[in-house]
Design a protein around this motif. Structure first.
Motif, PDB file in Angstrom:
ATOM      1  N   ILE A 187       0.837  -1.210   0.000  1.00 57.18           N
ATOM      2  CA  ILE A 187       0.000   0.000   0.000  1.00 57.18           C
ATOM      3  C   ILE A 187       0.871   1.259   0.000  1.00 57.18           C
ATOM      4  CG2 ILE A 187      -1.623   1.348   1.416  1.00 57.18           C
ATOM      5  CD1 ILE A 187      -3.015  -0.892  -0.021  1.00 57.18           C
ATOM      6  N   THR A 188       1.931   1.256   0.795  1.00 55.55           N
ATOM      7  CA  THR A 188       2.840   2.405   0.853  1.00 55.55           C
ATOM      8  C   THR A 188       3.513   2.632  -0.497  1.00 55.55           C
ATOM      9  OG1 THR A 188       3.231   1.980   3.193  1.00 55.55           O
ATOM     10  CG2 THR A 188       4.827   3.390   2.078  1.00 55.55           C
ATOM     11  N   ASP A 189       3.981   1.549  -1.116  1.00 56.71           N
ATOM     12  CA  ASP A 189       4.612   1.668  -2.438  1.00 56.71           C
ATOM     13  C   ASP A 189       3.622   2.210  -3.468  1.00 56.71           C
ATOM     14  OD1 ASP A 189       6.914   0.657  -1.294  1.00 56.71           O
ATOM     15  OD2 ASP A 189       6.704  -1.351  -2.181  1.00 56.71           O
ATOM     16  N   SER A 190       2.390   1.746  -3.390  1.00 53.70           N
ATOM     17  CA  SER A 190       1.368   2.223  -4.316  1.00 53.70           C
ATOM     18  C   SER A 190       1.108   3.715  -4.117  1.00 53.70           C
ATOM     19  CB  SER A 190       0.071   1.439  -4.114  1.00 53.70           C
ATOM     20  OG  SER A 190      -0.962   1.987  -4.881  1.00 53.70           O
ATOM     21  N   ALA A 191       1.031   4.143  -2.876  1.00 51.12           N
ATOM     22  CA  ALA A 191       0.804   5.567  -2.583  1.00 51.12           C
ATOM     23  C   ALA A 191       1.964   6.403  -3.091  1.00 51.12           C
ATOM     24  CB  ALA A 191       0.604   5.773  -1.089  1.00 51.12           C
ATOM     25  N   GLU A 192       3.167   5.896  -2.926  1.00 47.72           N
ATOM     26  CA  GLU A 192       4.340   6.636  -3.421  1.00 47.72           C
ATOM     27  C   GLU A 192       4.321   6.725  -4.943  1.00 47.72           C
ATOM     28  OE1 GLU A 192       7.745   4.690  -1.727  1.00 47.72           O
ATOM     29  OE2 GLU A 192       7.349   5.489   0.274  1.00 47.72           O
ATOM     30  N   ARG A 193       3.920   5.643  -5.619  1.00 46.37           N
ATOM     31  CA  ARG A 193       3.818   5.678  -7.088  1.00 46.37           C
ATOM     32  C   ARG A 193       2.779   6.699  -7.526  1.00 46.37           C
ATOM     33  NH1 ARG A 193       4.082   0.064  -6.450  1.00 46.37           N
ATOM     34  NH2 ARG A 193       1.813  -0.103  -6.699  1.00 46.37           N
ATOM     35  N   GLN A 194       1.650   6.757  -6.819  1.00 42.99           N
ATOM     36  CA  GLN A 194       0.610   7.726  -7.157  1.00 42.99           C
ATOM     37  C   GLN A 194       1.091   9.151  -6.944  1.00 42.99           C
ATOM     38  OE1 GLN A 194      -2.745   6.411  -4.780  1.00 42.99           O
ATOM     39  NE2 GLN A 194      -3.787   5.672  -6.618  1.00 42.99           N
TER      40      GLN A 194
END
Length: 125
Positions: free
Chosen positions: A103-110
């Motif tokens: 989830i953290t990686d996804s938020a950073e990508r966004q």
């Protein structure tokens, strides 16, 4: 005998409360129905007595939809399964940590995508 009921006329949308006996109420409601529309104006109602609800299994859970957009849905399921099996979140920390990282990686990508888009807009101005 007076009965305190509320009868609703489906077509006229009128409510008779404490108007007297049931017979008097039915007469009032029947008159309201007859005067509310003529046969050539009548519009069929969309199945007013069908009270079935959609199957909850057919609808996608909004949380699952949001998580699937991150690409972390399988990890989410793994956390749920672990919790169901163990009934103790402390025993599921490996699954929780993996899900959290995803989830953290996804938020950073966004956030990076938004920053890149913002900088592209500023450069084109």
């Amino acid at each position: 005998m007076l009965i305190s009921l509320a009868l609703v006329s489906a077509t006229a949308g009128r409510v008779c409360r404490d108007a007297g006996t049931i017979t008097e109420r039915l007469i009032v409601l029947k008159m309201a129905d007859e005067t509310s529309s003529t046969p050539d104006q009548a519009v069929p109602s969309p199945q007013p007595h069908v009270r079935s609800r959609p199957d909850p299994d057919d609808e996608e859970d909004p949380v699952e939809k949001m998580i699937s957009q991150t690409g972390c849905l399988e990890l989410h399921y793994a956390v749920q399964e672990c919790m169901a099996d163990n009934r103790d979140w402390r025993k599921c920390q490996d699954h929780v940590s993996a899900f959290k990282k995803c989830i953290t990686d996804s938020a950073e990508r966004q956030m990076k995508a938004v920053r890149d888009k913002t900088s592209d807009i500023k450069e084109s101005s």
